[in-house]
Design an enzyme around this catalytic site. Structure first.
Site, mmCIF file in Angstrom:
data_model
loop_
_atom_site.group_PDB
_atom_site.id
_atom_site.type_symbol
_atom_site.label_atom_id
_atom_site.label_comp_id
_atom_site.label_asym_id
_atom_site.label_seq_id
_atom_site.Cartn_x
_atom_site.Cartn_y
_atom_site.Cartn_z
ATOM 1 N N GLU A 45 0.804 -1.228 0.000
ATOM 2 C CA GLU A 45 0.000 0.000 0.000
ATOM 3 C C GLU A 45 0.833 1.274 0.000
ATOM 4 O OE1 GLU A 45 -2.597 -0.519 3.339
ATOM 5 O OE2 GLU A 45 -3.540 -2.308 2.507
ATOM 6 N N GLU A 100 -6.567 -10.778 -0.190
ATOM 7 C CA GLU A 100 -7.395 -10.078 0.794
ATOM 8 C C GLU A 100 -8.847 -9.909 0.313
ATOM 9 O OE1 GLU A 100 -5.384 -6.862 2.800
ATOM 10 O OE2 GLU A 100 -3.430 -7.524 2.036
#
Length: 335
Positions: free
Chosen positions: A128, A233
């Site tokens: 991220e 995820e």
């Protein structure tokens, strides 16, 4: 028949994440070991857990998870070597000189990747690093080391492991600015010979539900760079203000169409972010328990799964395994 049984004769990996606390629940561990063939280490390799003090590494938790995975013949994803949150105070409160912090990061990556070189075959190296506006995220790492911290992290990881090295991020199918910046970032890394093997497209479909076309377009775009693409995820939740009248049916249908889109695009690795609903991060993260529906995973709080019969269109020839898998996912998630 389990998800794992359905993929036994294929190269498809169906994974789930877990932390050490989850292994204290017999129901959870039975489902984890029987249904899935990849284990993603959810929280136990983040800095504040595995590196709580500058001169101290804490590997007991990770070792127990690795032992579980090896006993159940599961591949392992290490998550994550570099992230902007979940870092210990000794790291983020210090006024570092760049060269000193670089040494700390290099040592952290070397120590962990070397220790698990024989058992962890995939690493989320950087997690991220791009924000929702399409810019490099303003982080502790960027502030002190500049954007080359990303290059360095991948290079240092490659020095002590032959595992596949991934960049991992969320929002890519539906956030064009973010997708463009991640694409440019990875293309630049590859153009400069940085060892990046793949990208994990996080599929936290929480309040935002990208279409099959958006999902496939993002997958194909990164595949064109020569990268392996995994879906990581994965979970599905709806904003309480927009809760479908038939939540379980809507969720099951969305799981089915999403997994189908990924498989059709050539993805061979899909990881759901948890096993049972009560263990999902959505049940405890910030305001999420009050904002989103709380049944995001394939198994409910009791680990129950349904035998409800659902049929759908058979997509193409030679897809018996895929159709069985989609049937299984639909049946589980609609229970």
């Amino acid at each position: 028949m389990s998800l794992r049984d359905l993929t036994a004769s294929t190269e498809l990996e169906i994974g789930a994440c877990a932390s050490l606390e989850n292994l204290e629940n017999d129901r959870f561990t039975e489902l984890l070991g029987n249904e899935f063939n990849r284990l993603a280490l959810e929280n136990d390799l983040i800095w504040k857990v595995v590196h709580p003090e500058r001169e101290t590494f804490a590997f007991k938790r990770v070792d127990k998870l690795v032992d579980f995975a090896e006993r159940h013949e599961m591949a392992i994803t290490g998550h994550a070597l570099v992230w902007h949150i979940e870092n210990p105070n000794w790291l983020v409160k210090e006024d570092w000189r760049a060269v000193e912090l670089a040494d700390v990061l290099r040592s952290h990556i070397h120590t962990i990747t070397e220790r698990y070189a024989d058992c962890i075959d995939t690493w989320d190296v950087v997690n991220e690093a791009v924000d929702d506006t399409g810019e490099l995220r303003e982080t502790f790492w960027l502030e002190h080391l500049g954007e080359n911290y990303i290059d360095d992290a991948f290079y240092w990881a490659s020095e002590h492991t032959d595992a596949d090295l991934y960049y991992n991020d969320y929002g890519l199918p539906y956030n064009e600015a973010k997708q463009d910046r991640v694409y440019d970032l990875l293309k630049d890394l590859l153009d400069h010979g940085i060892p990046v093997d793949g990208i994990g497209i996080q599929m936290h479909c929480v309040g935002v539900h990208p279409t099959p076309e958006q999902i496939q377009a993002s997958i194909h775009r990164f595949q064109e760079l020569g990268l392996d693409v995994r879906v990581t995820e994965l979970d599905v939740a709806y904003h309480n203000d927009k809760r479908p009248n038939e939540l379980k049916t809507a969720q099951a249908a969305y799981y089915q169409q999403t997994v189908s889109a990924c498989l059709e695009a050539g993805v061979e690795g899909i990881t759901v972010w948890g096993v049972t609903d009560d263990q999902s991060w959505i049940t405890s993260w910030r305001e999420y328990p009050d904002t989103y529906t709380q049944q995001p995973l394939l198994f409910d709080d009791e680990g129950r799964k349904s035998n409800r019969m659902r049929l759908w269109h058979q997509y193409s020839a030679n897809t018996e395994m895929r159709d069985q898998l989609l049937f299984r996912i639909y049946s589980i998630s609609s229970s």
